[in-house]
Design an enzyme around this catalytic site. Structure first.
Site, PDB file in Angstrom:
ATOM      1  N   LYS A   1      47.623  43.719  34.871  1.00  0.00           N
ATOM      2  CA  LYS A   1      48.659  42.848  34.333  1.00  0.00           C
ATOM      3  C   LYS A   1      49.784  42.689  35.343  1.00  0.00           C
ATOM      4  CE  LYS A   1      51.540  46.264  32.024  1.00  0.00           C
ATOM      5  NZ  LYS A   1      52.897  46.394  32.494  1.00  0.00           N
TER       6      LYS A   1
ATOM      7  N   HIS B   1      43.369  54.851  43.499  1.00  0.00           N
ATOM      8  CA  HIS B   1      43.450  53.895  44.606  1.00  0.00           C
ATOM      9  C   HIS B   1      43.826  54.583  45.923  1.00  0.00           C
ATOM     10  CE1 HIS B   1      42.931  50.704  41.707  1.00  0.00           C
ATOM     11  NE2 HIS B   1      42.762  49.874  42.719  1.00  0.00           N
TER      12      HIS B   1
END
Lengths: 192, 288
Positions: free
Chosen positions: A102, A36
């Protein structure tokens, strides 16, 4: 159960609501911390065609290599909150339609989902062995040497990967809802 | 008895074979949640995953965690012998995919690729007077580690004073802040007293207790019970989807503190509560 196959159209994604159960099939890409950071700071093109109208999976798998062919041994989702500073920009830059992880994500990501037409899908954290069964093929890997196994970009093919929509493209977030309710309850219990 | 092979087996068991007390608690949680809710479905998936991991000897969770060993050994034994056996076993376990490579050098950000590095695996050594060796292993995932925290009492924001009532308040606050981030339902380890370092160490060592095995001090045991009930009223539920089970267990211990300090350290373990131990006596190895 709603079946989604990559590439996914923006129209289809915008129809999804928090609480919808989704079964995902097609090519998706794993990306987590180092990936990222790279996608925001350097916007590399090598991953562009795999992310276009596709899905990012926050996952650092356990992998096996037999005769040059990779396979996934355990592959549950990792905590998404660490990607909060990057996620919205990555979604819009690469035209990503869904992010699987999650624990949910925050306001900046929620805005990104609305603006660029994407959703956050929640998989069952810790269910590594079970989810690895849904990964039917490992097509390619990028930055393996530099980032290590958990943080490399793994281009994988999944079949019937079960997820729940917990943030939609209309601003809905199950995580925000549960946080508000549990904070209220905690205040009662603590007496403040 | 081959030490390296025995430790490799310990690692495999810890990574792939969830202990029966934990599995029972998850089964109970599955029964407790209402039918058709996401919470119940999550527990169903978790139970399937536990079975599959055991059957195929693959990791329950892909985050096979940091390897944290606690070794109690007889007088005269060599620490180096254990360190070497552990490093070799960890490297072998990584090759066999019982472990994911999880040791990253923070200066270069390079993953060592075999779980070996500076202070990795982490080994706590303790010499004791018994003629047996106890090796305990905890696989501690990064997500759950990130939601661990420490408070110093008093805490005016939480109106938490320097007493067990104050402890209760900060634990509730910590679990509320953790939400589903550390793979709820969690197991909570609390260390009261000591200094900054030892309170954390104490909180983490609680994870070797069997689930809901109560503390010998009745006041602490009562606080464990109360907190367990309170935390499950928060409604966070498995994965933070909402539900009746937010924690599977709450274990607390204490140690004397400096008059000026009152630390409460809270460690969080995810439902994939991976810890195993082995006892070596007269050349025989027993696993638990």
């Amino acid at each position: 159960m709603i079946n989604l196959t990559t590439p996914i159209s923006e129209e289809k994604i915008r129809e999804l609501n928090v609480g919808d159960e989704v079964s995902l099939t097609g090519t998706i890409v794993t990306a987590r911390d180092a990936a990222h950071k790279l996608m925001v700071e350097e916007k590399p093109d090598f991953i562009r065609k795999y992310l276009e109208e596709s899905v990012i999976y926050h996952c650092g798998p356990v992998v096996r290599n037999e005769n040059g062919q990779w396979s996934f041994i355990a592959a549950g989702p990792t905590t998404s909150a660490r990607e909060e500073p990057y996620q919205a920009d990555v979604i819009c830059e690469y035209n990503v339609r869904a992010v699987i992880g999650k624990g949910g994500m925050g306001e900046k990501t929620a805005e990104g989902l609305k603006k660029c037409g994407a959703v956050y899908l929640h998989a069952v954290g810790g269910a590594g062995s079970l989810i690895a069964e849904k990964v039917i093929n490992v097509k390619d890997v990028f930055k393996l040497e530099e980032f290590g196994t958990p943080e490399a970009f793994w281009v994988i093919e999944v079949k019937d990967f079960p997820c729940v929509v917990t943030m939609d493209s209309k601003g809905g977030s199950l995580h925000k809802e549960i946080l508000t309710k549990s904070q209220q309850k905690a205040k009662e219990l603590i007496g403040i | 008895m081959n030490l390296q092979e025995s430790i490799l087996k310990l690692i495999r068991k810890a990574s792939t074979d969830l202990s029966p007390d934990v599995e029972d608690a998850i089964k109970k949680a599955y029964e407790t949640e209402d039918e058709g809710t996401p919470a119940r479905n999550v527990f169903g998936t978790i139970l399937e995953d536990i079975q599959l991991a055991r059957q195929k000897s693959t990791p329950i969770c892909q985050d096979t965690g940091a390897l944290i060993f606690y070794i109690d050994f007889p007088v005269g034994d060599s620490e180096q012998k254990y360190r070497e056996a552990i490093e070799n076993a960890a490297s072998q376990a990584t090759e066999l995919q019982y472990l994911r490579p999880n040791a990253v050098d923070p200066v270069t950000n390079k993953n060592s690729g075999n779980n070996i590095g500076k202070n990795a695996p982490y080994i706590h050594f303790h010499q004791w007077d018994k003629d047996e060796v106890r090796i305990r292993l905890m696989l501690k995932g990064g997500g759950s580690e990130n939601v661990g925290t420490q408070y110093k009492l008093p805490d005016s924001g939480l109106k938490a004073g320097r007493d067990l009532k104050g402890v209760r308040k900060v634990v509730i606050d910590a679990v509320t802040k953790a939400q589903g981030l550390g793979c709820a339902p969690g197991i909570i380890g609390v260390g009261i007293g000591g200094d900054r370092v030892t309170s954390y160490a104490l909180s983490k060592e609680q994870f070797f207790r069997k689930l809901n095995q109560r503390h010998e001090n009745p006041e602490i045991a009562k606080l464990e019970e109360e907190l367990h009930t309170d935390l499950n009223k928060l409604g966070i539920g498995p994965m933070g989807f909402g539900g009746k089970t937010t924690v599977l267990g709450t274990h607390i211990d204490y140690q004397h503190r400096h008059p000026a300090t009152f630390y409460v350290a809270i460690s969080y373990m995810c439902w994939a509560y991976r810890r195993k131990q082995m006892i070596i006596k007269n050349g025989e190895v027993k696993y638990d």
